[in-house]
Design a protein around this motif. Structure first.
Motif, short mmCIF file in Angstrom:
data_model
loop_
_atom_site.label_atom_id
_atom_site.label_comp_id
_atom_site.label_asym_id
_atom_site.label_seq_id
_atom_site.Cartn_x
_atom_site.Cartn_y
_atom_site.Cartn_z
N UNK A 44 0.82 -1.20 0.00
CA UNK A 44 0.00 0.00 0.00
C UNK A 44 0.86 1.26 0.00
N UNK A 45 2.09 1.17 0.43
CA UNK A 45 2.99 2.31 0.51
C UNK A 45 4.34 1.86 1.05
N UNK A 46 5.14 2.82 1.45
CA UNK A 46 6.43 2.48 2.04
C UNK A 46 6.21 1.84 3.40
N UNK A 47 6.65 0.60 3.54
CA UNK A 47 6.56 -0.17 4.78
C UNK A 47 5.10 -0.36 5.22
N UNK A 48 4.17 -0.42 4.26
CA UNK A 48 2.76 -0.69 4.53
C UNK A 48 2.31 -1.80 3.57
N UNK A 49 1.88 -2.93 4.12
CA UNK A 49 1.52 -4.10 3.32
C UNK A 49 0.17 -4.63 3.81
N UNK A 50 -0.66 -5.05 2.87
CA UNK A 50 -1.95 -5.65 3.19
C UNK A 50 -1.91 -7.14 2.84
N UNK A 51 -2.27 -7.98 3.80
CA UNK A 51 -2.35 -9.42 3.61
C UNK A 51 -3.80 -9.81 3.39
N UNK A 52 -4.03 -10.72 2.45
CA UNK A 52 -5.38 -11.18 2.13
C UNK A 52 -5.53 -12.65 2.53
N UNK A 53 -6.67 -12.95 3.18
CA UNK A 53 -7.01 -14.31 3.57
C UNK A 53 -8.42 -14.62 3.05
N UNK A 54 -8.60 -15.81 2.54
CA UNK A 54 -9.92 -16.20 2.04
C UNK A 54 -10.93 -16.23 3.18
N UNK A 55 -12.14 -15.73 2.92
CA UNK A 55 -13.21 -15.71 3.93
C UNK A 55 -14.08 -16.94 3.74
N UNK A 56 -14.00 -17.85 4.71
CA UNK A 56 -14.82 -19.07 4.66
C UNK A 56 -16.12 -18.85 5.41
N UNK A 57 -16.86 -17.86 4.98
CA UNK A 57 -18.14 -17.51 5.59
C UNK A 57 -19.25 -17.83 4.61
N UNK A 58 -20.30 -18.53 5.05
CA UNK A 58 -21.44 -18.77 4.14
C UNK A 58 -22.09 -17.45 3.72
N UNK A 59 -22.34 -17.31 2.47
CA UNK A 59 -22.93 -16.08 1.96
C UNK A 59 -21.93 -15.03 1.57
N UNK A 60 -20.64 -15.27 1.75
CA UNK A 60 -19.60 -14.31 1.39
C UNK A 60 -18.64 -14.94 0.39
N UNK A 61 -19.19 -15.51 -0.64
CA UNK A 61 -18.37 -16.14 -1.68
C UNK A 61 -17.56 -15.09 -2.43
N UNK A 62 -16.24 -15.32 -2.50
CA UNK A 62 -15.36 -14.39 -3.18
C UNK A 62 -14.87 -13.26 -2.33
N UNK A 63 -15.29 -13.17 -1.07
CA UNK A 63 -14.82 -12.12 -0.18
C UNK A 63 -13.51 -12.57 0.49
N UNK A 64 -12.78 -11.63 1.08
CA UNK A 64 -11.51 -11.94 1.73
C UNK A 64 -11.25 -10.96 2.86
#
Length: 311
Positions: A47-67
């Protein structure tokens, strides 16, 4: 192309320490949701200098494709990675709710049910102010109700008073024709209603194209009042698809009153009885040959009568 433009379009390289803080990011996501709701690690974005976003899959019913998106950062020349924020975000293939539309644009004919209230805006173009009497003259005015009644009583024998009707007379006429309402249908509302009725029950409808005649000559048409009378009416044929609906005079269906008139069945003639004349029957009918009978001999009286010339 300048060097600044080249750097802005080049993807950033994630900070090494922030990119390696996967465990910290997972703990933050599990704390925000639940351990079973956080899936596998799907990637990182700088996201910037020394700023990072980690993504994890959301195993929630009704949230297909969300993270789950967990952003971590570290200060300049620091080795400790800290947590910035944790949020659930839609991915590229996420199932999203449709774009919000105001209720006035979502409403369709037939959506209202018993007990529902449909508000109208104060400046609705379909309506215009009616004659409410707010512009009545003051009591001491020469055209007030009291003065008008007094003048009408004095000039009851004069016909000239009909040339200048008072406000009271105008109010009475307005109440009679239905204008003593807060708002009445405007010209714009009248035209939009006519266009809407013309779509389903107009001359271009498939039923009207195959009809033997139009509604203008149908006996089941109930005329409307006002200016709409020139173009619309109400169908009163229970077998018509437009029964009880506002139809255009150019509309038509197979239930036209004059489309196929059934002729009346012929009325049988009344029996005629002749009671003034007598029917003559032979006293001695001749026996038929096929019946095997014999003709009886004539009597002496009949022979004498024939000789005398009597019939």
């Amino acid at each position: 192309m300048s060097a600044a433009t080249t750097r802005s379009r080049t993807p950033r390289t994630p900070d090494r320490l922030c990119a390696e803080a996967v465990g910290l990011a997972r703990e933050a996501a599990e704390e925000a949701a639940a351990p079973a709701a956080v899936g596998e690690h799907t990637g990182t974005v700088a996201e910037g200098d020394r700023v990072v976003t980690h993504f994890f899959a959301a195993d929630e019913p009704g949230y297909r494709g969300w993270r789950w998106a967990v952003t971590v950062a570290r200060a300049s020349r620091a080795k400790n990675v800290t947590l910035d924020e944790t949020v659930l975000l839609p991915g590229p293939d996420a199932v999203l709710a449709p774009e919000w539309v105001p209720w006035s644009e979502r409403l369709r004919p037939g959506d209202m049910g018993p007990g529902d209230l449909l508000p109208t805006e104060q400046d609705d173009l379909r309506l215009e102010p009616g004659y409410t009497g707010e512009d009545e003259p003051p009591p001491n005015s020469a055209v007030s109700h009291e003065m008008a009644e007094h003048l009408d009583a004095e000039d009851a024998d004069l016909t000239s008073r009909t040339l200048s009707p008072s406000r009271a007379s105008i109010a009475a006429i307005g109440e009679e024709i239905g204008l003593r309402r807060a708002r009445v249908l405007s010209r714009y509302g009248l035209h939009t209603a006519a266009d809407r009725w013309e779509e389903d029950f107009g001359a271009k409808a498939p039923m009207a194209q195959a009809a033997p005649a139009s509604c203008v000559s149908c006996g089941f048409l109930v005329p409307m009042a006002g200016s709409l009378r020139q173009a619309f009416g109400v169908c009163a044929n229970e077998f018509s698809p437009a029964d009880g609906r506002v139809v255009s005079l150019a509309y038509g269906c197979g239930g036209h009153s004059e489309a196929a008139v059934m002729p009346k069945p012929p009325k049988p003639a009344e029996p005629v009885l002749d009671s003034m004349a007598a029917d003559a029957f032979p006293l001695h009918p001749a026996a038929r040959a096929d019946e095997g009978g014999s003709v009886p001999p004539a009597s002496a009286d009949e022979d004498a009568a024939e000789d005398l010339g009597h019939s």
